[in-house]
Design an enzyme around this catalytic site. Structure first.
Site, short mmCIF file in Angstrom:
data_model
loop_
_atom_site.label_atom_id
_atom_site.label_comp_id
_atom_site.label_asym_id
_atom_site.label_seq_id
_atom_site.Cartn_x
_atom_site.Cartn_y
_atom_site.Cartn_z
N SER A 593 5.53 85.41 140.26
CA SER A 593 4.79 84.78 141.36
C SER A 593 3.32 85.10 141.23
O SER A 593 2.96 86.16 140.71
CB SER A 593 5.31 85.32 142.70
OG SER A 593 4.44 84.92 143.74
N TYR A 606 7.76 91.78 148.46
CA TYR A 606 7.88 90.69 147.49
C TYR A 606 6.80 90.83 146.42
O TYR A 606 7.06 90.79 145.22
CB TYR A 606 7.71 89.36 148.24
CG TYR A 606 7.81 88.12 147.37
CD1 TYR A 606 9.05 87.67 146.94
CD2 TYR A 606 6.66 87.41 147.00
CE1 TYR A 606 9.15 86.53 146.15
CE2 TYR A 606 6.75 86.28 146.21
CZ TYR A 606 8.00 85.83 145.77
OH TYR A 606 8.10 84.71 145.00
#
Ligand code: ZN
Length: 725
Positions: A593, A606
């Site tokens: 990501s 995350y």
């Protein structure tokens, strides 16, 4: 023995609703429906019908015959050629005028090029190589099939005598001869000299029969095959067949454990020039053969019907391994020695039988491997090709069983086999085949295939010919992805009635990426289905939000790492055993990501787990070199179709960014509102779609970036703060 496959399936009411050409297609589809009547892609049918000539308007006799390379089971009108019958007959004088004629002379091949001059009504379908015999047999309807019971007689040592005994003077024996113009002339003569005959049994090959009525022709085909099958079934030796059992089959758990171990190993060995996809088979009739005392002798003789050996190759590799006393290490050693010997034998076969103008030697690895106690492993350039190869060897076993029960099995001579395998017309057919797709012969596992980027990656891979395993924590979603694709692309060739288990070009499996045992089980299933693994894309991930008060618990932190970081590591670690055994190049792509390099409020677990994954990619690139490349694709907030953006999260994000929305709006419209906002923060200004991610993943899985490993590519629309440096 169950002979119900020989029951008539003709439906008068249905047939009567069809036009004459449709009736031919109907008859062909019925004959092609069972592999014991004719193999996938094998056999051909014809009908001589009265048509209106497009120029003169007069009635002319036109022969409709199955096209070259077509399959009777699935044939449609476009798979049938139409030719002026009189012109085909006129070719006989053209041939007679050739200075040098005869079986396998260039004149025979020249005639094949003449069929196009006989085309009726501009039909572009190229006619079957068996066109002459269909034309020259003076009956309206002709069926040519490759039935296992008939080939059993056709390969029996005393085939001619047996044919007489079973069929009297109704079916005439003709010795093996390669298909072509000469064979057509020969058949014409046989019919002329035997006006009472209704069929011909072609030595080493199959059956031809005829009638002036189409239904009668179909029923005759079934009846002749039934007479052969009933005769053989009376003589069948039961458990004493093939010299009796020498070995016992392993139980299924032990068998699968060994297969998972050896399949990637064998695949690596046979895929040194081109990769192959595997099919495993171990049905009872097959195991009776593989475990028998006579299997090594009969396997060495090879298959006979030309259709069979073009796929099974001249002979299979029989591995002389004792499943009751020897271990897997012994099996591998014997596989090595067997493959080496096979290669040498094949080269010797090529050298001994080649002609000055023969095409270059083809891949010299076996397409069928037989292992006592375990079964058959077939290899093909696609899943369905390997399934058909397995089907053909099963048919060959029925043939050998029948022939051995009545006298002795004999194979076609090696020179005749060579002259078919390396026939210039066969070579031309191979060259006419469309170029292979970019991902053909590649087996790719997608983890997280139930939705979003993973599902899109599956679509992207299938589009370019990959064989795919769709894995997801949600088994139902994984299977739904696979089913959706299957519905669209179909099972491929050679499934109906073949009795060969196994999947199509895609399977869906459940897999919990946080659990090593679950990963191992899923990857083992992929190996059993296809024989190995080339690429893996891990697209699964998890985003856990703090609660409404901004609190984040330890479990959320642990879970974020378990899925986003430890998951890809476990997948890589489990797959590395398979890649090592296979010893071929591979590619692992992990979705990370942009958050890995951009700190943000509210997503720290995350973000930190993805930062760790970025480094995991670099570490794995080193660990798995030189064979396996490891790269990452870093998306920025793909909202469209993402299971990571449920309605709650979308609304929370919209609120966070103070974007107005109506609570009654549907989820997709809320998602698109959010996607537009994210897009507005990028340099390109365009929302990021799953397709943008799957394209990047595809590039790494393909050979296009074959010199790139340990890298991460951002697919984020151009987020300045996420620029890598
Ligand atoms: Zn044939």
């Amino acid at each position: 023995m169950d002979l119900s496959y020989l029951n008539s399936r003709w439906d008068d009411a249905y047939a009567d609703s069809l036009d004459p050409v449709e009736r031919l297609i109907y008859r062909s589809n019925l004959l092609g429906a069972d592999w014991r009547i004719t193999n996938t892609g094998g056999g051909n049918t014809s009908a001589k019908l009265v048509e209106k000539d497009p120029i003169t308007g007069e009635d002319v006799l036109v022969m409709w015959v199955k096209g070259s390379g077509g399959d009777l089971r699935t044939a449609k009108k476009k798979n049938f050629a139409s030719l002026y019958q009189q012109r085909l007959l006129d070719l006989q004088s053209v041939y007679a005028a050739m200075p040098e004629r005869g079986v396998k002379t260039p004149a025979e091949d020249v005639m094949v090029g003449m069929y196009a001059h006989c085309t009726f009504n501009l039909n572009p379908c190229a006619p079957s190589i068996d066109t002459p015999l269909h034309s020259f047999i003076p009956y309206a309807h002709v069926d040519h099939t490759h039935p296992a019971p008939i080939i059993a007689l056709a390969t029996a040592a005393d085939g001619p005598a047996l044919t007489k005994e079973i069929f009297g003077d109704k079916v005439i024996w003709v010795d093996w001869q390669r298909p072509g113009f000469e064979l057509g002339l020969l058949m014409q003569n046989v019919v002329k000299e035997n006006p009472q005959a209704v069929g011909i049994l072609m030595g080493g090959h199959g059956l031809i029969n005829w009638a002036n009525d189409d239904k009668a022709c179909y029923l005759l085909s079934l009846d002749l095959i039934r007479q052969a099958a009933e005769y053989l079934s009376k003589k069948d030796q039961g458990s004493n067949v093939f010299g009796g059992a020498k070995y016992q089959s392993l139980d299924s758990a032990k068998r699968d454990e060994i297969l998972v171990d050896i399949l990637p190993y064998i695949r690596g060995k046979v895929s040194q020039e081109k990769r192959f996809i595997g099919t495993v088979d171990h049905n009872d009739a097959l195991m009776t053969f593989v475990n028998s005392a006579d299997a090594p002798r009969l396997a060495e003789l090879g298959t006979s019907c030309p259709d069979h050996f073009l796929r099974t190759k001249i002979k299979p590799l029989y591995v002389d391994w004792n499943p009751q006393t020897e271990d897997v290490a012994n099996l591998k050693a014997k596989l090595d020695a067997g493959l080496e010997a096979y290669k040498k034998d094949y080269a010797a076969y090529y050298e001994a039988h080649k002609h000055p103008n023969s095409p270059a030697m083809r891949v010299s690895y076996p397409s069928v491997v037989l292992i006592p106690g375990i079964g058959l492993i077939a290899w093909g350039k696609t899943k369905s090709e390997s399934r058909v190869t397995a089907e053909f060897y099963n048919a060959a076993i029925w043939v050998m069983r029948g022939a051995e029960s009545v006298s002795g099995y004999t194979a076609i001579s090696r020179q005749e086999a060579f002259d078919i395998e390396y026939w210039l017309l066969e070579e031309a057919k191979l060259k006419r085949m469309p170029a292979e797709q970019e991902m053909a012969r590649k087996i790719v596992v997608v983890v997280g295939a139930g939705s979003g980027i993973g599902k899109d990656t599956v679509e992207r891979l299938i589009k370019d010919g990959a064989t795919v395993a769709a894995l997801d924590l949600d088994t139902t979603a994984a299977k739904a992805t696979a089913d959706e694709v299957m519905k669209r692309i179909g099972m491929g060739i050679g499934v109906a009635g073949s009795g060969i288990s196994g999947s199509g070009d895609i399977i869906g499996l459940g897999c919990d990426m946080t659990n090593r045992a679950s990963i191992r089980e899923a990857l083992s299933q992929v190996v059993l289905a296809y024989g190995g693994i080339d690429g893996i894309a891990v697209t699964a991930g998890i985003f856990i939000s703090p609660d409404v008060k901004g609190n984040f618990d330890d479990a959320g932190w642990a879970k974020s790492f378990a899925v986003n970081t430890t998951g890809p590591y476990l997948v890589a670690h489990e797959a590395s055993r398979i890649w090592k055994a296979q010893n071929l190049s591979g590619s692992l792509v992990i979705t990370t990501s942009v958050n890995a390099v951009v700190a943000k409020k509210g997503s720290f677990a995350y973000d930190v787990s993805k930062a760790a994954t970025n480094h995991l990619i670099r570490e794995l690139a080193i660990e798995l070199a030189p064979h396996v490349r490891v790269n990452g694709v870093a998306p920025a907030t793909v909202v469209e179709g993402s299971s990571m953006f449920p309605r709650d999260r979308v609304m929370a994000s919209l609120a966070k960014y103070k974007i107005a929305f109506d609570e009654s709006e549907d989820t997709e419209s809320l998602r698109s509102r959010l996607a537009q906002f994210y897009a507005s923060r990028t340099l390109t200004g365009a929302p990021i779609r799953p397709a943008d991610q799957s394209e990047a993943i595809y590039l790494f899985l393909s050979e296009r970036l074959s010199r790139t490993t340990g890298q991460i590519v951002q697919v984020d629309g151009g987020l300045v703060e996420a620029f890598l440096r």
